[in-house]
Write a protein that holds these residues in place. Structure first.
Motif, PDB file in Angstrom:
ATOM      1  N   TYR A 157      81.323 -48.109  25.347  1.00  0.00           N
ATOM      2  CA  TYR A 157      82.217 -46.967  25.148  1.00  0.00           C
ATOM      3  C   TYR A 157      82.379 -46.183  26.450  1.00  0.00           C
ATOM      4  O   TYR A 157      81.503 -46.150  27.305  1.00  0.00           O
ATOM      5  CB  TYR A 157      81.669 -46.044  24.053  1.00  0.00           C
ATOM      6  CG  TYR A 157      80.302 -45.464  24.340  1.00  0.00           C
ATOM      7  CD1 TYR A 157      80.153 -44.217  24.962  1.00  0.00           C
ATOM      8  CD2 TYR A 157      79.137 -46.164  24.005  1.00  0.00           C
ATOM      9  CE1 TYR A 157      78.898 -43.695  25.234  1.00  0.00           C
ATOM     10  CE2 TYR A 157      77.875 -45.641  24.277  1.00  0.00           C
ATOM     11  CZ  TYR A 157      77.762 -44.412  24.899  1.00  0.00           C
ATOM     12  OH  TYR A 157      76.525 -43.889  25.175  1.00  0.00           O
ATOM     13  N   LEU A 178      88.682 -38.816  18.865  1.00  0.00           N
ATOM     14  CA  LEU A 178      87.484 -38.881  19.682  1.00  0.00           C
ATOM     15  C   LEU A 178      87.209 -37.550  20.374  1.00  0.00           C
ATOM     16  O   LEU A 178      87.988 -36.595  20.251  1.00  0.00           O
ATOM     17  CB  LEU A 178      87.639 -40.005  20.707  1.00  0.00           C
ATOM     18  CG  LEU A 178      87.959 -41.390  20.120  1.00  0.00           C
ATOM     19  CD1 LEU A 178      88.101 -42.419  21.227  1.00  0.00           C
ATOM     20  CD2 LEU A 178      86.896 -41.813  19.123  1.00  0.00           C
ATOM     21  N   ASN A 184      91.717 -42.983  18.631  1.00  0.00           N
ATOM     22  CA  ASN A 184      91.263 -44.264  19.171  1.00  0.00           C
ATOM     23  C   ASN A 184      92.315 -45.356  19.023  1.00  0.00           C
ATOM     24  O   ASN A 184      92.135 -46.481  19.493  1.00  0.00           O
ATOM     25  CB  ASN A 184      89.952 -44.712  18.508  1.00  0.00           C
ATOM     26  CG  ASN A 184      90.090 -44.909  17.007  1.00  0.00           C
ATOM     27  OD1 ASN A 184      91.043 -44.428  16.379  1.00  0.00           O
ATOM     28  ND2 ASN A 184      89.129 -45.608  16.406  1.00  0.00           N
TER      29      ASN A 184
END
Length: 393
Positions: A157, A178, A184
């Motif tokens: 990530y 997010l 996302n």
């Protein structure tokens, strides 16, 4: 040829080898009983980063010394998926392959690889006992290879999009806002092989227990349909499906990807790039992870069997094992490599996930007759379904 065209060809090949998986074993080559003079070369199919000769970084070289000691010149063909490895091995001309568990049984049952004579591999006894008789390379007490490296499929990530490590794989399966205030959607990558269906099944094991999934690779029709439906929904979030580790690194750096199933290799490479503006972390979320335990297997028609056996033993040397683990971010199959090797360090194995062995669902080939009277969906159907998911059908 584009990466996606190549992937389509590889998965189509997977259909053919999936069908072969259901067939009886073909005739196996006679095992070598004594190592003779080397043939001067050995040809290996491998995952990226598995066979380094110092050309990428002179500190990482477990090839040159072997070549000087044995006279066996090493050539390497990098493969991006297990289906590609199976296809290349079936085509012939190679001696060895570093196959994951979703390929090994297809290679064994297809007669593509041979039983190895462990007496000719002195270092075999140094392999982690949990891996010496692993079911993905051992059949009826016969060994069809030597364990090489293992590890988890991690969630990589972007640290700017996530203030802390995600605790669930839902960040790649469900639309969410997010920490950077953005969705996302269009910022997720997924692995581009049919075995990725198991990642969806693993997620459902925890979040939809009523499905009764106990093994993400052995799914009945209802369980399989649920996993496919989850991936069809995920398709709306996915920007790309990756099979090329180098391409995924570039896409994280330059194309706005913020979350993806990945390997420690990509994580390590991005983190080591001091000039990269993108910072990444990795984690194994609460659901656990799929993963790989790779086996070096010998082709039934290996053109250079003596050099192949010499490499098999060399691949299990602590220095070799530590070098691979340090470069790739994997865990050695030989525990002795975890101590006293400067290139890896005494804490390197733990940092690469050695404590996660019991939390990993290692890749294996989905088969119809999956035991306990259960009928499961076979790999051919997995391949067909995954092709449909990728194309948006």
């Amino acid at each position: 040829m584009s990466r996606f065209t190549r992937l389509a060809l590889m998965t189509a090949a997977g259909v053919a080898v999936g069908a072969a998986f259901a067939q009886p074993y073909n005739a196996q080559a006679d095992m070598l009983q004594k190592i003779g003079a080397g043939e001067g070369e050995v040809a290996i199919i491998a995952w990226t980063g598995y066979i380094e000769d110092g050309s990428n970084d002179k500190s990482y070289d477990w090839v040159t010394g072997f070549e000087k000691a044995t006279g066996c010149k090493v050539s390497v063909k990098i493969a991006g998926t297990s289906d590609e490895m199976v296809s290349l091995m079936n085509a012939g001309g190679y001696d060895l392959v570093t196959a994951s568990g979703d390929a090994t049984m297809r290679l064994i049952r297809g007669g593509t690889v041979q039983e190895i004579n462990t007496a000719l591999v002195p270092n075999y006894s140094t392999i982690d006992p949990r891996l010496q008789n692993a079911p993905w390379h051992t059949v009826d007490g016969k060994h069809y290879g030597a364990s090489y490296q293992w590890g988890p499929n991690v969630l990589m990530y972007n640290t700017a999009a996530f203030k802390e490590a995600p605790k669930s794989w839902d960040v790649v399966f469900k639309e969410t806002t997010l920490a950077d205030g953005k969705s996302n959607k269009g910022r997720v990558e997924a692995y581009g092989g049919p075995i990725y269906i198991a990642d969806a099944a693993l997620f459902l094991m925890k979040h939809n227990p009523e499905l009764g999934i106990t093994d993400p690779y052995y799914l009945d029709e209802k369980q399989f349909a649920a996993a496919v439906d989850l991936l069809k929904g995920q398709r709306q979030l996915v920007a790309k499906y990756w099979t090329d580790a180098a391409a995924q690194i570039d896409e994280f750096k330059n194309e706005g990807i913020v979350a993806a199933t990945s390997w420690p290799y990509q994580v390590n490479t991005i983190q080591a790039d001091k000039e990269s503006k993108i910072k990444v972390g990795s984690t194994v979320p609460d659901e656990g992870s799929t993963g790989w335990s790779d086996t070096t297997m010998m082709a039934s028609s290996a053109p250079h069997p003596n050099c192949a056996y010499l490499w098999l033993n060399h691949s299990l040397e602590p220095a070799t094992q530590a070098g691979v683990a340090s470069w790739f971010g994997s865990v050695p199959s030989v525990p002795a490599a975890c101590k006293g090797q400067a290139i890896l360090g005494d804490e390197g194995c733990k940092g690469n996930g050695s404590e996660l062995f019991d939390k990993i669902h290692f890749w294996k080939t989905p088969i119809k007759d999956c035991g306990s009277g259960k009928t499961c969906v076979d790999y051919k159907t997995w391949t067909e379904a995954f092709n449909g998911i990728q194309s948006g059908q």
